[in-house]
Scaffold this active site. Structure first.
Site, PDB file in Angstrom:
ATOM      1  N   ASP A   1     -13.690 -31.068 -12.332  1.00 17.22           N
ATOM      2  CA  ASP A   1     -12.629 -30.985 -13.345  1.00 17.22           C
ATOM      3  C   ASP A   1     -12.818 -32.013 -14.466  1.00 17.22           C
ATOM      4  OD1 ASP A   1     -12.030 -32.801 -11.221  1.00 17.22           O
ATOM      5  OD2 ASP A   1      -9.950 -32.945 -11.848  1.00 17.22           O
TER       6      ASP A   1
ATOM      7  N   HIS B   1     -12.129 -44.118  -5.888  1.00 14.82           N
ATOM      8  CA  HIS B   1     -11.932 -42.675  -5.791  1.00 14.82           C
ATOM      9  C   HIS B   1     -12.875 -42.058  -4.752  1.00 14.82           C
ATOM     10  CE1 HIS B   1     -10.408 -38.859  -7.023  1.00 14.82           C
ATOM     11  NE2 HIS B   1     -11.495 -38.463  -7.664  1.00 14.82           N
TER      12      HIS B   1
HETATM   13 ZN   LIG Z   1      -9.889 -35.040 -11.270  1.00 15.29          ZN
HETATM   14 ZN   LIG Z   2     -11.822 -36.827  -8.975  1.00 15.83          ZN
END
Ligand SMILES: [Zn+2]
Ligand SMILES: [Zn+2]
Length: 367
Positions: free
Chosen positions: A66, A138
């Site tokens: 994304d 992340h």
């Molecule tokens: Zn994302």
């Molecule tokens: Zn991500």
């Protein structure tokens, strides 16, 4: 010097009818720096008042789909237009591997494409500002980015200048620029006699995808604007922990601890519309906004009022004003109205449902 942020995509993981995927344009003077390039970003640019300009630099935060799937198409469009200006893509380690694959998609380009892998502590220096990469959490190779302006001259003390006998006019400008000047009677006046202490420049921090992390807090400390993700609301705290995303609450707590001027929450899961996220965050940190696509944050200097959200500030001319027909098609004869975008996107206005009716459990935190 103007400094602002144009929000091109504010949804996380999957797009919605109203929100595109990650893409934020930093504009400072004549500089144009795109951070992330989710699917559809080139079209968002076309629909905006910015247009699809020949961006010289794109910074990617990480390689979840994304955040970069818009790149191959955009690079191809530039090539089809015969672009000659080189383009540099910066990103955390893994960028070159990614482009091994992407090259098969976009093929030959008409311009030079440079790839720069860098990580926390690295940066890009410009005449009077820099872009610094910082660590985020992340679970994958990822950078946050901070635009940090150099110190700027102190406030000009008009009274002192007059008392020293400096006549109004060009000498003022030279003193403000840090030079010493000679008066007609032979005395010399130094800029330190009429300028206050140097003042900090502005700092704009884009954390990308991350849970609320100590490294982000440090990078954001005393920043003018922090753009932080809020994929989830606090009700889904566990899911946020599992997927290394932030909640509106955790992002707001971080912003409060860092003492930022304005918190902008983005990367919303498609189960949220925005108001619930902003309510939740403001309970912790009142200076919070949740920009929509085509909103702008104008990062004014503190003495000019500080950062402010301009709703729809980057809407293309006819995205703003063209009324729609009853059926929402907006098509009155199908004539293009010039410019760079479509005139008929009912999803842009009115009721926020549309494409979002029905299933609300689509994938969200996984990317
Ligand atoms: Zn994302
Ligand atoms: Zn991500």
């Amino acid at each position: 010097m103007d400094l602002d942020l144009v929000f091109l995509g504010t949804s996380g993981s999957v797009p919605t009818a109203k929100r595109g995927l990650a893409g934020t344009l930093l504009r400072r003077g004549g500089e144009r720096i795109l951070v992330d390039c989710g699917e559809g970003t080139q079209r968002q640019l076309l629909r905006s008042s910015v247009g699809l300009v020949e961006l010289p630099e794109i910074f990617l935060t990480h390689y979840h789909a994304d955040h970069y799937l818009g790149l191959p198409g955009m690079l191809k469009t530039f090539a089809l237009r015969g672009r000659e200006v080189p383009l540099t893509v910066y990103g955390p380690p893994g960028l070159k591997d990614l482009f091994e694959i992407l090259r098969r998609v976009f093929g030959r380009l008409s311009y030079e494409l440079k790839l720069v892998e860098f990580g926390p502590g690295d940066g890009v220096k410009r005449a009077d500002f820099r872009i610094e990469a910082f660590a985020v959490e992340h679970g994958v190779s990822a950078n946050g980015y901070a635009l940090v302006e150099d110190l700027r001259p102190g406030r000009f003390d008009l009274e002192s200048a007059k008392a020293l006998g400096v006549p109004e006019g060009p000498l003022f400008g030279r003193l403000q620029a840090g030079e010493s000047v000679q008066l007609s009677d032979g005395t010399s006046v130094g800029s330190d006699q009429v300028l206050g202490p140097a003042r900090p420049g502005r700092k704009v921090v884009l954390a990308g995808d991350t849970r609320a992390a100590g490294s982000v807090l440090e990078a954001a400390r005393d920043g003018d604007v922090l753009v932080h993700e809020a994929t989830f609301s606090v009700e889904e705290r566990e899911r946020a922990d599992e997927t290394l995303h932030a909640t509106a609450t955790s992002a707001a707590e971080l912003a409060k601890a860092a003492g930022v001027g304005l918190l902008a929450l983005t990367h919303l899961s498609n189960r949220y519309f925005g108001p619930e996220i902003v309510r939740e965050a403001r309970a912790v940190f009142p200076e919070t906004v949740v920009p929509k696509d085509f909103d702008i944050i104008d990062v004014r200097f503190p003495e000019r009022g500080g950062p402010r959200l301009l709703k729809g500030g980057a809407l293309g001319r006819h995205e703003e004003g063209v009324p729609h027909d009853k059926d929402g098609s907006g098509d009155r004869g199908g004539r293009p109205r010039g410019g760079g975008g479509d005139s008929d996107d009912p999803a842009l206005r009115g009721d926020p449902v549309g494409a979002r009716v029905g299933r609300r459990d689509a994938s969200d935190g996984a990317r």
